[in-house]
Structure formats: C-alpha cells, structure tokens
Design a protein around this motif. Structure first.
Motif, PDB file in Angstrom:
ATOM      1  N   GLU A  54       0.846  -1.100   0.110  1.00 56.10           N
ATOM      2  CA  GLU A  54      -0.095  -0.002  -0.113  1.00 56.10           C
ATOM      3  C   GLU A  54       0.910   1.082  -0.135  1.00 56.10           C
ATOM      4  O   GLU A  54       1.816   1.210   0.663  1.00 56.10           O
ATOM      5  CB  GLU A  54      -0.936  -0.087   1.256  1.00 56.10           C
ATOM      6  CG  GLU A  54      -1.914   1.227   1.358  1.00 56.10           C
ATOM      7  CD  GLU A  54      -2.949   0.992   2.305  1.00 56.10           C
ATOM      8  OE1 GLU A  54      -4.016   1.357   2.293  1.00 56.10           O
ATOM      9  OE2 GLU A  54      -2.448   1.243   3.621  1.00 56.10           O
ATOM     10  N   LEU A  55       0.380   2.206  -0.808  1.00 59.12           N
ATOM     11  CA  LEU A  55       1.294   3.511  -0.897  1.00 59.12           C
ATOM     12  C   LEU A  55       0.220   4.530  -0.804  1.00 59.12           C
ATOM     13  O   LEU A  55      -0.943   4.659  -1.393  1.00 59.12           O
ATOM     14  CB  LEU A  55       1.922   3.681  -2.336  1.00 59.12           C
ATOM     15  CG  LEU A  55       2.658   5.073  -2.381  1.00 59.12           C
ATOM     16  CD1 LEU A  55       3.900   5.119  -1.745  1.00 59.12           C
ATOM     17  CD2 LEU A  55       2.915   4.988  -3.844  1.00 59.12           C
ATOM     18  N   VAL A  56       0.220   5.544   0.192  1.00 62.76           N
ATOM     19  CA  VAL A  56      -0.537   6.370   0.727  1.00 62.76           C
ATOM     20  C   VAL A  56       0.123   7.790   0.593  1.00 62.76           C
ATOM     21  O   VAL A  56       0.930   8.108   1.072  1.00 62.76           O
ATOM     22  CB  VAL A  56      -1.249   6.181   2.115  1.00 62.76           C
ATOM     23  CG1 VAL A  56      -2.029   7.124   2.643  1.00 62.76           C
ATOM     24  CG2 VAL A  56      -1.574   4.761   2.621  1.00 62.76           C
ATOM     25  N   LEU A  57      -0.917   8.482  -0.221  1.00 59.42           N
ATOM     26  CA  LEU A  57      -0.312   9.811  -0.492  1.00 59.42           C
ATOM     27  C   LEU A  57      -1.280  10.910   0.287  1.00 59.42           C
ATOM     28  O   LEU A  57      -2.187  10.960   0.075  1.00 59.42           O
ATOM     29  CB  LEU A  57      -0.444  10.230  -1.898  1.00 59.42           C
ATOM     30  CG  LEU A  57       0.679   9.145  -2.904  1.00 59.42           C
ATOM     31  CD1 LEU A  57       0.269   9.440  -4.294  1.00 59.42           C
ATOM     32  CD2 LEU A  57       1.906   9.530  -2.522  1.00 59.42           C
ATOM     33  N   ASN A  64      -2.689   0.138  -3.994  1.00 54.05           N
ATOM     34  CA  ASN A  64      -2.280  -1.052  -3.581  1.00 54.05           C
ATOM     35  C   ASN A  64      -1.432  -1.925  -4.703  1.00 54.05           C
ATOM     36  O   ASN A  64      -1.627  -1.537  -5.743  1.00 54.05           O
ATOM     37  CB  ASN A  64      -3.695  -1.877  -3.189  1.00 54.05           C
ATOM     38  CG  ASN A  64      -4.400  -1.337  -2.403  1.00 54.05           C
ATOM     39  OD1 ASN A  64      -3.915  -1.156  -0.986  1.00 54.05           O
ATOM     40  ND2 ASN A  64      -5.966  -1.136  -2.304  1.00 54.05           N
ATOM     41  N   ASN A  65      -0.545  -2.711  -4.064  1.00 54.52           N
ATOM     42  CA  ASN A  65       0.405  -3.473  -4.869  1.00 54.52           C
ATOM     43  C   ASN A  65       0.955  -2.669  -5.971  1.00 54.52           C
ATOM     44  O   ASN A  65       0.994  -2.825  -7.081  1.00 54.52           O
ATOM     45  CB  ASN A  65      -0.251  -4.527  -5.455  1.00 54.52           C
ATOM     46  CG  ASN A  65      -0.844  -5.605  -4.506  1.00 54.52           C
ATOM     47  OD1 ASN A  65      -0.289  -5.625  -3.657  1.00 54.52           O
ATOM     48  ND2 ASN A  65      -2.302  -5.922  -4.714  1.00 54.52           N
ATOM     49  N   VAL A  66       1.872  -1.748  -5.654  1.00 54.44           N
ATOM     50  CA  VAL A  66       2.770  -0.885  -6.304  1.00 54.44           C
ATOM     51  C   VAL A  66       4.081  -1.387  -6.430  1.00 54.44           C
ATOM     52  O   VAL A  66       4.576  -1.745  -5.501  1.00 54.44           O
ATOM     53  CB  VAL A  66       2.802   0.668  -5.706  1.00 54.44           C
ATOM     54  CG1 VAL A  66       3.811   1.610  -6.371  1.00 54.44           C
ATOM     55  CG2 VAL A  66       1.380   1.336  -5.614  1.00 54.44           C
ATOM     56  N   GLU A  67       4.447  -1.581  -7.684  1.00 55.37           N
ATOM     57  CA  GLU A  67       5.582  -2.065  -8.030  1.00 55.37           C
ATOM     58  C   GLU A  67       6.670  -1.015  -7.814  1.00 55.37           C
ATOM     59  O   GLU A  67       6.715   0.035  -8.602  1.00 55.37           O
ATOM     60  CB  GLU A  67       5.729  -2.720  -9.354  1.00 55.37           C
ATOM     61  CG  GLU A  67       7.243  -3.316  -9.680  1.00 55.37           C
ATOM     62  CD  GLU A  67       7.297  -4.114 -11.086  1.00 55.37           C
ATOM     63  OE1 GLU A  67       7.685  -3.533 -12.096  1.00 55.37           O
ATOM     64  OE2 GLU A  67       6.526  -5.207 -11.108  1.00 55.37           O
ATOM     65  N   GLU A  83       3.631   4.753 -12.398  1.00 57.38           N
ATOM     66  CA  GLU A  83       3.405   3.634 -11.709  1.00 57.38           C
ATOM     67  C   GLU A  83       2.038   4.044 -10.975  1.00 57.38           C
ATOM     68  O   GLU A  83       1.087   3.230 -11.221  1.00 57.38           O
ATOM     69  CB  GLU A  83       4.365   2.699 -10.881  1.00 57.38           C
ATOM     70  CG  GLU A  83       3.695   2.009 -10.156  1.00 57.38           C
ATOM     71  CD  GLU A  83       3.236   0.739 -10.739  1.00 57.38           C
ATOM     72  OE1 GLU A  83       2.340  -0.406  -9.910  1.00 57.38           O
ATOM     73  OE2 GLU A  83       3.315   0.354 -11.719  1.00 57.38           O
ATOM     74  N   VAL A  84       2.250   5.109 -10.042  1.00 56.79           N
ATOM     75  CA  VAL A  84       1.121   5.455  -9.482  1.00 56.79           C
ATOM     76  C   VAL A  84       0.210   6.677 -10.344  1.00 56.79           C
ATOM     77  O   VAL A  84      -0.846   6.703 -10.433  1.00 56.79           O
ATOM     78  CB  VAL A  84       1.513   6.354  -8.325  1.00 56.79           C
ATOM     79  CG1 VAL A  84       0.332   7.063  -7.509  1.00 56.79           C
ATOM     80  CG2 VAL A  84       2.021   5.525  -7.254  1.00 56.79           C
ATOM     81  N   LEU A  85       0.885   7.712 -11.054  1.00 51.03           N
ATOM     82  CA  LEU A  85       0.102   8.573 -11.794  1.00 51.03           C
ATOM     83  C   LEU A  85      -0.698   8.022 -12.956  1.00 51.03           C
ATOM     84  O   LEU A  85      -1.653   8.552 -13.176  1.00 51.03           O
ATOM     85  CB  LEU A  85       1.247   9.610 -12.522  1.00 51.03           C
ATOM     86  CG  LEU A  85       2.225  10.012 -11.696  1.00 51.03           C
ATOM     87  CD1 LEU A  85       3.203  11.108 -12.174  1.00 51.03           C
ATOM     88  CD2 LEU A  85       1.441  10.981 -10.617  1.00 51.03           C
ATOM     89  N   ASP A  86      -0.316   6.857 -13.400  1.00 49.06           N
ATOM     90  CA  ASP A  86      -1.333   6.049 -14.386  1.00 49.06           C
ATOM     91  C   ASP A  86      -2.444   5.636 -13.789  1.00 49.06           C
ATOM     92  O   ASP A  86      -3.575   5.426 -14.476  1.00 49.06           O
ATOM     93  CB  ASP A  86      -0.511   4.895 -15.004  1.00 49.06           C
ATOM     94  CG  ASP A  86       0.479   5.504 -16.175  1.00 49.06           C
ATOM     95  OD1 ASP A  86       0.564   6.667 -16.493  1.00 49.06           O
ATOM     96  OD2 ASP A  86       1.328   4.718 -16.477  1.00 49.06           O
TER      97      ASP A  86
END
Length: 105
Positions: A54-57, A64-67, A83-86
């Motif tokens: 999990e990556l929280v901004l 969830n499930n960020v490579e 990876e997140v911006l998309d």
C-alpha cells in the motif's frame, strides 16, 4: 517524494526500504528480481524490484500493490512516477499554489 513524470515507476532509497523492513511492512516475500534502470543522466543503475502493498499519499490517495524499485544508494530521492500517476483519473499542477492535485475520480 519527487514528482517525476519521466520515471516509469516508483523508486525508494535503500534507507527507506530498511526503515519499512524494521516496521515489518516490507519483508523478503515482497522482493522481486534485479532490474537495471536508466537514470536521468543516461547511466544504468542496478535496482531491486519490490512490491509495496500500500502506498498512501497525503492520507487521501491509496494505491495497492505498487511495483517499486529500491535504489542501492542510501541517499537516493523518493520518486513518484507513472506507476502511480497512471492510476489517477487526472493530474493537475497548480503553479500559483505550488501544489499537485491527483484526481481519483
């Protein structure tokens, strides 16, 4: 984190990865293979692929499930890339307020 539209993924430093491991949120089963990534100066660096569950901004946006990749450098900056911006519906940059707004819907 540095907002980096030229970065295909998310990158964290070795010291950040160690900290996450100490907290128990990153463990050996989260590690993937070795990847060679091209950095801004054109050189290739070896990185370790890892799954961030999990990556929280800003306590608002959860991915969830960020490579991500772990840089071998302890002082490498944290990079927020595509990876997140998309995953965002839209990204707006407000230069007058010095903010980046990530729209999720």
């Amino acid at each position: 984190m540095i907002f980096d539209t030229g970065c295909s993924g998310v990158s964290i430093s070795a010291s950040s990865a160690r900290y996450l491991a100490e907290l128990g949120v990153l463990n050996e089963s989260d590690l993937g293979g070795i990847l060679y990534a091209q950095i801004a100066d054109g050189s290739l660096v070896e990185t370790q692929v890892v799954n961030l569950h999990e990556l929280v901004l800003a306590d608002k946006i959860r991915c969830n499930n960020v490579e991500a990749t772990i840089s071998n450098s302890a002082t490498a900056p944290l990079l927020l890339g595509n990876e997140v911006l998309d995953r965002a519906y839209r990204v707006t940059i407000d230069n007058s307020r010095d903010v980046i707004i990530i729209h999720t819907d």
